[in-house]
Design a protein around this motif. Structure first.
Motif, mmCIF file in Angstrom:
data_model
loop_
_atom_site.group_PDB
_atom_site.id
_atom_site.type_symbol
_atom_site.label_atom_id
_atom_site.label_comp_id
_atom_site.label_asym_id
_atom_site.label_seq_id
_atom_site.Cartn_x
_atom_site.Cartn_y
_atom_site.Cartn_z
ATOM 1 N N LEU A 74 -5.232 1.478 -4.192
ATOM 2 C CA LEU A 74 -4.325 2.069 -3.206
ATOM 3 C C LEU A 74 -4.645 3.551 -2.983
ATOM 4 O O LEU A 74 -4.708 4.025 -1.839
ATOM 5 C CB LEU A 74 -2.872 1.891 -3.681
ATOM 6 C CG LEU A 74 -1.774 2.688 -2.975
ATOM 7 C CD1 LEU A 74 -1.832 2.531 -1.463
ATOM 8 C CD2 LEU A 74 -0.393 2.245 -3.475
ATOM 9 N N LEU A 75 -4.888 4.276 -4.072
ATOM 10 C CA LEU A 75 -5.178 5.714 -3.939
ATOM 11 C C LEU A 75 -6.499 5.945 -3.215
ATOM 12 O O LEU A 75 -6.617 6.862 -2.388
ATOM 13 C CB LEU A 75 -5.221 6.373 -5.322
ATOM 14 C CG LEU A 75 -3.865 6.451 -6.028
ATOM 15 C CD1 LEU A 75 -4.054 6.750 -7.515
ATOM 16 C CD2 LEU A 75 -2.973 7.509 -5.374
ATOM 17 N N ILE A 76 -7.502 5.104 -3.502
ATOM 18 C CA ILE A 76 -8.785 5.263 -2.808
ATOM 19 C C ILE A 76 -8.619 4.939 -1.327
ATOM 20 O O ILE A 76 -9.134 5.650 -0.466
ATOM 21 C CB ILE A 76 -9.883 4.399 -3.473
ATOM 22 C CG1 ILE A 76 -10.231 4.989 -4.856
ATOM 23 C CG2 ILE A 76 -11.129 4.327 -2.602
ATOM 24 C CD1 ILE A 76 -11.331 4.262 -5.600
ATOM 25 N N ALA A 77 -7.871 3.882 -1.022
ATOM 26 C CA ALA A 77 -7.652 3.543 0.394
ATOM 27 C C ALA A 77 -6.960 4.692 1.127
ATOM 28 O O ALA A 77 -7.284 4.994 2.274
ATOM 29 C CB ALA A 77 -6.815 2.270 0.504
ATOM 30 N N ALA A 78 -6.007 5.342 0.438
ATOM 31 C CA ALA A 78 -5.256 6.419 1.087
ATOM 32 C C ALA A 78 -6.108 7.665 1.307
ATOM 33 O O ALA A 78 -6.034 8.297 2.362
ATOM 34 C CB ALA A 78 -4.031 6.775 0.238
ATOM 35 N N THR A 79 -6.936 8.000 0.315
ATOM 36 C CA THR A 79 -7.639 9.293 0.383
ATOM 37 C C THR A 79 -9.051 9.183 0.965
ATOM 38 O O THR A 79 -9.574 10.176 1.487
ATOM 39 C CB THR A 79 -7.743 9.927 -1.018
ATOM 40 O OG1 THR A 79 -8.416 9.017 -1.909
ATOM 41 C CG2 THR A 79 -6.365 10.229 -1.590
ATOM 42 N N ALA A 80 -9.666 7.986 0.884
ATOM 43 C CA ALA A 80 -11.078 7.870 1.276
ATOM 44 C C ALA A 80 -11.353 8.322 2.709
ATOM 45 O O ALA A 80 -12.381 8.967 2.956
ATOM 46 C CB ALA A 80 -11.577 6.438 1.051
ATOM 47 N N LEU A 129 1.484 1.280 4.485
ATOM 48 C CA LEU A 129 1.764 0.039 5.216
ATOM 49 C C LEU A 129 1.102 -1.152 4.534
ATOM 50 O O LEU A 129 1.726 -2.190 4.293
ATOM 51 C CB LEU A 129 1.145 0.175 6.613
ATOM 52 C CG LEU A 129 2.029 0.127 7.834
ATOM 53 C CD1 LEU A 129 1.287 0.687 9.032
ATOM 54 C CD2 LEU A 129 2.475 -1.291 8.086
ATOM 55 N N ALA A 130 -0.177 -0.986 4.236
ATOM 56 C CA ALA A 130 -0.928 -2.075 3.606
ATOM 57 C C ALA A 130 -0.377 -2.366 2.213
ATOM 58 O O ALA A 130 -0.295 -3.529 1.806
ATOM 59 C CB ALA A 130 -2.418 -1.720 3.540
ATOM 60 N N ALA A 131 0.024 -1.324 1.487
ATOM 61 C CA ALA A 131 0.547 -1.518 0.136
ATOM 62 C C ALA A 131 1.848 -2.303 0.178
ATOM 63 O O ALA A 131 2.046 -3.242 -0.600
ATOM 64 C CB ALA A 131 0.759 -0.161 -0.543
ATOM 65 N N THR A 132 2.722 -1.935 1.101
ATOM 66 C CA THR A 132 3.999 -2.631 1.219
ATOM 67 C C THR A 132 3.776 -4.091 1.603
ATOM 68 O O THR A 132 4.491 -4.981 1.162
ATOM 69 C CB THR A 132 4.883 -1.910 2.253
ATOM 70 O OG1 THR A 132 5.051 -0.557 1.822
ATOM 71 C CG2 THR A 132 6.243 -2.574 2.375
ATOM 72 N N ALA A 133 2.717 -4.323 2.395
ATOM 73 C CA ALA A 133 2.404 -5.699 2.805
ATOM 74 C C ALA A 133 1.671 -6.469 1.707
ATOM 75 O O ALA A 133 1.325 -7.633 1.902
ATOM 76 C CB ALA A 133 1.565 -5.669 4.079
ATOM 77 N N GLY A 134 1.408 -5.825 0.569
ATOM 78 C CA GLY A 134 0.818 -6.547 -0.556
ATOM 79 C C GLY A 134 -0.694 -6.492 -0.643
ATOM 80 O O GLY A 134 -1.303 -7.224 -1.422
ATOM 81 N N ALA A 135 -1.325 -5.580 0.118
ATOM 82 C CA ALA A 135 -2.791 -5.547 0.142
ATOM 83 C C ALA A 135 -3.389 -5.149 -1.202
ATOM 84 O O ALA A 135 -4.549 -5.460 -1.474
ATOM 85 C CB ALA A 135 -3.278 -4.584 1.224
ATOM 86 N N PHE A 136 -2.634 -4.456 -2.048
ATOM 87 C CA PHE A 136 -3.196 -3.981 -3.316
ATOM 88 C C PHE A 136 -2.568 -4.677 -4.518
ATOM 89 O O PHE A 136 -2.653 -4.182 -5.638
ATOM 90 C CB PHE A 136 -3.030 -2.463 -3.434
ATOM 91 C CG PHE A 136 -3.583 -1.737 -2.260
ATOM 92 C CD1 PHE A 136 -4.952 -1.680 -2.051
ATOM 93 C CD2 PHE A 136 -2.746 -1.145 -1.328
ATOM 94 C CE1 PHE A 136 -5.470 -1.042 -0.939
ATOM 95 C CE2 PHE A 136 -3.250 -0.503 -0.216
ATOM 96 C CZ PHE A 136 -4.616 -0.449 -0.021
ATOM 97 N N THR A 137 -1.927 -5.804 -4.268
ATOM 98 C CA THR A 137 -1.317 -6.552 -5.368
ATOM 99 C C THR A 137 -2.399 -7.130 -6.270
ATOM 100 O O THR A 137 -3.362 -7.718 -5.780
ATOM 101 C CB THR A 137 -0.445 -7.682 -4.789
ATOM 102 O OG1 THR A 137 0.581 -7.082 -3.996
ATOM 103 C CG2 THR A 137 0.190 -8.497 -5.897
ATOM 104 N N LEU A 138 -2.247 -6.917 -7.556
ATOM 105 C CA LEU A 138 -3.231 -7.436 -8.508
ATOM 106 C C LEU A 138 -3.084 -8.942 -8.633
ATOM 107 O O LEU A 138 -1.964 -9.458 -8.640
ATOM 108 C CB LEU A 138 -3.040 -6.772 -9.872
ATOM 109 C CG LEU A 138 -3.512 -5.321 -9.957
ATOM 110 C CD1 LEU A 138 -2.976 -4.658 -11.219
ATOM 111 C CD2 LEU A 138 -5.033 -5.253 -9.944
ATOM 112 N N PRO A 139 -4.184 -9.667 -8.766
ATOM 113 C CA PRO A 139 -4.081 -11.120 -8.922
ATOM 114 C C PRO A 139 -3.410 -11.444 -10.261
ATOM 115 O O PRO A 139 -3.495 -10.679 -11.214
ATOM 116 C CB PRO A 139 -5.536 -11.586 -8.899
ATOM 117 C CG PRO A 139 -6.350 -10.395 -9.273
ATOM 118 C CD PRO A 139 -5.570 -9.183 -8.827
ATOM 119 N N GLY A 140 -2.776 -12.585 -10.304
ATOM 120 C CA GLY A 140 -2.179 -13.029 -11.563
ATOM 121 C C GLY A 140 -0.724 -12.681 -11.622
ATOM 122 O O GLY A 140 -0.082 -12.862 -12.623
#
Lengths: 215, 215
Positions: free
Chosen positions: B171-177, B204-215
């Motif tokens: 999430l942090l890389i997506a935000a800052t990259a 937006l992507a985080a709230t939609a679950g884009a960075f949810t860890l599997p499992g």
């Protein structure tokens, strides 16, 4: 009184061009290809510090006077290699979905940044040394962003983007930047899942309107 | 028979440490501060090519034997400057929302990459030359990512993230990259809107679950 509009159908009053000296596939093109290959090989083998006009001339077998006259210096050599890289008929992937196209694009980016020999990384490194290389790298990326326009056009036609106009470049940077960040700046090992997750993130945000242009 | 578990409460059988030679605020700390300042100044003024142990010694006023003994070479100097930069009590912004925190973080990134003198950019450029600097830069960023954990914890507590665990680093890389991409790789002029739009995209992507860890 307004000046007449510029005409495009009257030839400019210049003397006829001399017979072209740089026919595609001719001697000039062969020399250029030899020199470009030598630049890439020299850059990978010796780094920017070992990249000199003389070393490129020696490696390419092209006379150093020719190299100096045509490319002048290391900046000129790097810029021409990058400009030639853009001259390749590249078109973005067409997978049938925005997320798929962005993921395929990211796979290409990741492959480029991890290729062996590491030409792309060597060119990025050189761009921190040579303003001409930095400028040429920006031109290369700008050209790639422009050629990606069909990705967004197809997505809009499929209803994957909001009705309003999308900032194509912002969407493409959001999709690809995490891959560049990880491989070119963090220099972390490649993460096979990253191209797809970065694409999904950007596609999700795009569909939600994150890249809609104001107005 | 299993080996006994490693014990952590028995002191190792080594001689007692000598009296500390590097008291915080003592002579050693002053020498370190002088040398670090000289490295940053030399790097900005002359670039990596002008960064030598001798130049740093001259600029800092510290005896060159001391600089060689303590830092060995340019890689050692750069790594220590970067390690010291992490040693600063930095904490992530707390604005009351995930998007706000990420936007404030991006403002800090953008300010760092456009500061004058351009120390951060000079250190990034040096990381393409010195493997030790590259490794230290990665340590610096890893440390920053870890310190950002409260951003995601607060967001989860506010219900801004899905119930499942989030991949903080992704999430942090997506935000800052995108900010790094524009300023450090494309070297395009700063876009005052980019920190906020990149933060909005990632949130937006985080709230939609884009960075949810599997499992």
């Amino acid at each position: 009184m307004e000046p007449p509009p510029p005409s495009t159908d009257i030839p400019p009053p210049s003397p006829p061009e001399p017979a072209p000296r740089r026919r595609p596939g001719g001697r000039s093109a062969r020399v250029r290809a030899l020199v470009h290959r030598a630049v890439r090989e020299q850059l990978v083998a010796e780094g920017y510090d070992g990249l000199t006009v003389d070393a490129v001339a020696t490696r390419s077998g092209v006379h150093r006077t020719t190299v100096y006259r045509r490319w002048r210096d290391v900046g000129g050599l790097l810029a021409d290699v990058l400009d030639a890289a853009a001259d390749d008929g590249w078109a973005p992937p067409d997978t049938g979905s925005l997320e798929g196209d962005l993921a395929a694009l990211n796979e290409e980016v990741a492959a480029g940044l991890t290729e062996d020999p590491p030409i792309a990384m060597a060119l990025i490194a050189a761009s921190f040394r040579s303003p001409e290389a930095a400028e040429a790298l920006r031109r290369f990326w700008d050209d790639r962003y422009r050629r990606c326009a069909p990705v967004m056009e197809r997505a809009a036609a499929r209803g994957e983007l909001p009705g309003a106009a999308t900032d194509d470049r912002a969407l493409l940077i959001a999709a690809t930047a995490p891959v560049y960040h990880r491989l070119a700046l963090l220099r972390a090992p490649a993460d096979p899942a990253l191209p797809a997750t970065a694409a999904r993130t950007a596609a999700l945000a795009a569909t939600a309107g994150a890249f809609t242009l104001p107005g």
